[in-house]
Write a protein that holds these residues in place. Structure first.
Motif, short mmCIF file in Angstrom:
data_model
loop_
_atom_site.label_atom_id
_atom_site.label_comp_id
_atom_site.label_asym_id
_atom_site.label_seq_id
_atom_site.Cartn_x
_atom_site.Cartn_y
_atom_site.Cartn_z
N ARG A 17 0.83 -1.20 0.00
CA ARG A 17 0.00 0.00 0.00
C ARG A 17 0.87 1.26 0.00
NH1 ARG A 17 -5.53 -1.21 1.77
NH2 ARG A 17 -5.70 -3.46 2.09
N VAL A 18 1.95 1.26 0.78
CA VAL A 18 2.84 2.42 0.79
C VAL A 18 3.48 2.60 -0.59
CG1 VAL A 18 4.93 3.41 1.78
CG2 VAL A 18 3.27 2.30 3.27
N ARG A 19 3.85 1.50 -1.23
CA ARG A 19 4.43 1.58 -2.58
C ARG A 19 3.48 2.22 -3.58
NH1 ARG A 19 9.66 1.96 -3.15
NH2 ARG A 19 10.83 0.28 -2.14
N LYS A 20 2.17 1.99 -3.41
CA LYS A 20 1.19 2.60 -4.30
C LYS A 20 1.23 4.13 -4.19
CE LYS A 20 -2.20 -1.18 -4.38
NZ LYS A 20 -3.59 -1.57 -4.01
N VAL A 22 4.07 6.04 -2.88
CA VAL A 22 5.39 6.66 -3.08
C VAL A 22 6.07 6.23 -4.36
CG1 VAL A 22 5.66 6.83 -0.58
CG2 VAL A 22 6.70 4.91 -1.79
N GLY A 23 5.57 5.19 -5.01
CA GLY A 23 6.18 4.74 -6.25
C GLY A 23 7.41 3.88 -6.02
N LYS A 24 8.06 3.54 -7.11
CA LYS A 24 9.25 2.69 -7.05
C LYS A 24 10.51 3.53 -7.02
CE LYS A 24 7.03 -1.11 -9.58
NZ LYS A 24 7.11 -1.98 -10.77
N SER A 25 11.53 3.01 -6.36
CA SER A 25 12.82 3.69 -6.30
C SER A 25 13.90 2.67 -5.97
CB SER A 25 12.81 4.80 -5.24
OG SER A 25 14.10 5.37 -5.10
N ALA A 297 -1.08 12.97 1.39
CA ALA A 297 -1.93 12.47 2.47
C ALA A 297 -3.20 11.84 1.92
CB ALA A 297 -2.26 13.59 3.44
N GLU A 298 -3.78 12.45 0.91
CA GLU A 298 -4.99 11.91 0.31
C GLU A 298 -4.72 10.56 -0.36
OE1 GLU A 298 -8.78 11.19 -0.75
OE2 GLU A 298 -8.05 12.71 0.68
N ARG A 299 -3.56 10.44 -0.95
CA ARG A 299 -3.21 9.16 -1.58
C ARG A 299 -3.04 8.07 -0.52
NH1 ARG A 299 1.38 10.65 -5.98
NH2 ARG A 299 1.52 8.38 -6.06
N TYR A 300 -2.47 8.43 0.62
CA TYR A 300 -2.40 7.46 1.71
C TYR A 300 -3.80 7.08 2.19
CZ TYR A 300 2.65 7.41 2.68
OH TYR A 300 4.00 7.20 2.62
N ALA A 301 -4.68 8.07 2.32
CA ALA A 301 -6.04 7.79 2.78
C ALA A 301 -6.75 6.82 1.85
CB ALA A 301 -6.83 9.10 2.90
N VAL A 302 -6.58 7.00 0.55
CA VAL A 302 -7.20 6.10 -0.43
C VAL A 302 -6.56 4.71 -0.37
CG1 VAL A 302 -7.53 5.69 -2.90
CG2 VAL A 302 -7.90 7.98 -1.97
N ALA A 393 4.22 13.74 -4.09
CA ALA A 393 2.95 14.02 -4.75
C ALA A 393 3.05 13.73 -6.25
CB ALA A 393 2.55 15.48 -4.54
N GLY A 394 4.27 13.77 -6.79
CA GLY A 394 4.47 13.49 -8.20
C GLY A 394 4.94 12.07 -8.46
N ALA A 395 4.97 11.22 -7.43
CA ALA A 395 5.46 9.85 -7.60
C ALA A 395 4.48 9.02 -8.43
CB ALA A 395 5.66 9.20 -6.23
N THR A 396 5.02 8.08 -9.19
CA THR A 396 4.19 7.18 -9.98
C THR A 396 4.63 5.76 -9.76
OG1 THR A 396 5.69 7.45 -11.88
CG2 THR A 396 3.76 8.89 -11.77
#
Length: 396
Positions: A17-20, A22-25, A297-302, A393-396
């Motif tokens: 879920r966190v990866r969704k 923050v994206g990959k790195s 934060a909204e992406r974490y909430a979702v 916020a710009g992570a994919t």
């Protein structure tokens, strides 16, 4: 019963879920990093080109003016870090040797240290499950049980010490419920000095954090929402307090064209011009940075909306949080899974950390007076912080 297998499954699910979000790195994704995407190079270079790098120069005045305007107060005084800001604020608001100061046990150590630096004793009170900040209801109950009104204000009946201030700390940028706290302050004649070091840009009922108390304090450490490298500030609407703060933090030197005359023992806590230049550039970006952090934060909430056993901390009605750090709070029956989740996240290159060690568990404050801390004790075993930098916020 939560088994080791179930804990591991939950940990793996949380990593996904966190990866969704923050994206990959290939590299470790840190908890929170400074970001320099504005005029930082230009303003700092101007300091270097002109030689105004230390305690003289125009950027300190500019930073203080812009900061006061943003925070909805008349005055700000820039200093070298948030700890000294709180130390000075407490001192000039009347805290002195032999006093006690009410503050949450759930806070960063600097809050308690500033009280000790002012010569007072920290008196720890409980936190609120919904905000992680000081709980006004619990404080009211504790004061009714512990305090009495004396000729010079509230007094701890057990220790005989004056209770000289209340220090709410807006944890991770989530505003404390200030209205009932202000009522308590008025009823018991105990001034409020806000520790707003994590909440620049957060508001409570439309009013900026740091503007409610007799004074407020900020931090611009490298991990904060904006940074001056180090740095901090005092906030107030009281002109006399602002002048007093400026005098004490600039070695108590009387203004003069050439003479060095200092009229009392004071502190060299001034923010250098080169750091203030960095702050001016950072402050210009603050509105857009808050927007970015709220998108994270909204992406974490979702991402965590349907997770059983844990929740993402959200701002309360009437509050607007800067979401400096996002917090994942486990249900009471899942507290034992916290360390497995921390290990899984960090092993996966996702920096995560538990909440601070509670203040009364530190050796230097183990004997300090305290209220019932049931909620704080529980939260300390159930909260972790997740990567929260604005660039995510710009992570994919």
């Amino acid at each position: 019963m939560i088994t080791e297998v179930n804990s591991q499954r939950l940990a793996e699910d949380i990593v996904r879920r966190v990866r969704k979000v923050v994206g990959k790195s290939k590299d470790m994704i840190p908890l929170h990093i400074p970001e320099f995407t504005g005029r930082e190079w230009e303003l700092v270079k101007n300091c270097l080109d002109t030689g105004w790098v230390s305690y003289a120069g125009s950027y300190v005045d500019e930073f203080e003016k812009d900061l006061a305007e943003f925070c909805g107060v008349k005055y700000s005084v820039a200093v070298v870090n948030g700890t000294v800001a709180l130390h000075i604020a407490l001192s000039i608001c009347g805290v002195s040797h032999g006093d006690e100061v009410l503050l949450p046990a759930l806070t960063f150590v600097a809050t308690a240290n500033a009280v000790a630096h002012a010569g007072a004793t920290p008196h720890f009170v409980d936190a609120c499950e919904e905000t992680l900040g000081l709980d006004p209801k619990a404080l009211r109950h504790h004061l009714e049980e512990t305090a009495t009104m004396g000729p010079n204000g509230a007094v701890n009946r057990k220790t005989g010490r004056r209770i000289a201030a209340i220090v709410p700390m807006h944890a991770f940028g989530f505003p404390v419920d200030m209205e009932p706290l202000l009522e308590l302050s008025s009823e018991w004649n105990i001034p409020i000095v806000e520790d707003s070091t994590e909440s620049l840009g957060s508001t409570y009922r439309g009013r900026p954090c740091g503007s409610f108390g007799l004074m407020g304090t900020l931090s611009f450490n490298g991990n904060k929402i904006i940074t001056t490298g180090g740095g901090g500030a005092l906030l107030t609407d009281n002109e006399a307090l602002a002048k007093r703060a400026k005098h004490l933090t600039t070695t108590a030197k009387r203004p003069h064209r050439w003479e060095f005359f200092h009229d009392e023992i004071a502190y060299n806590y001034r923010l250098p011009n080169i750091n203030a230049a960095l702050g001016c550039a950072q402050l210009e970006q603050l509105p857009s940075r808050i927007e970015a952090k709220r998108r994270v934060a909204e992406r974490y909430a979702v991402a965590f909306a349907d997770l059983n056993g844990a929740r993402i901390l959200k701002e309360q009605p009437g509050s607007f949080a800067n979401y400096w750090l996002n917090a994942l709070i486990f249900d009471h029956d899942r507290a034992t899974t916290r360390d497995a989740v921390l290990a899984a996240l960090n092993d996966s290159g996702l920096m995560a950390r538990p909440i601070w060690t509670l203040m009364h568990r530190l050796p230097m404050y183990a004997d300090a007076p305290r209220a019932d801390l049931t909620v704080s004790e529980s939260l300390a075993s159930r909260v972790i912080n997740l990567p929260s930098s604005a660039y995510l916020a710009g992570a994919t």
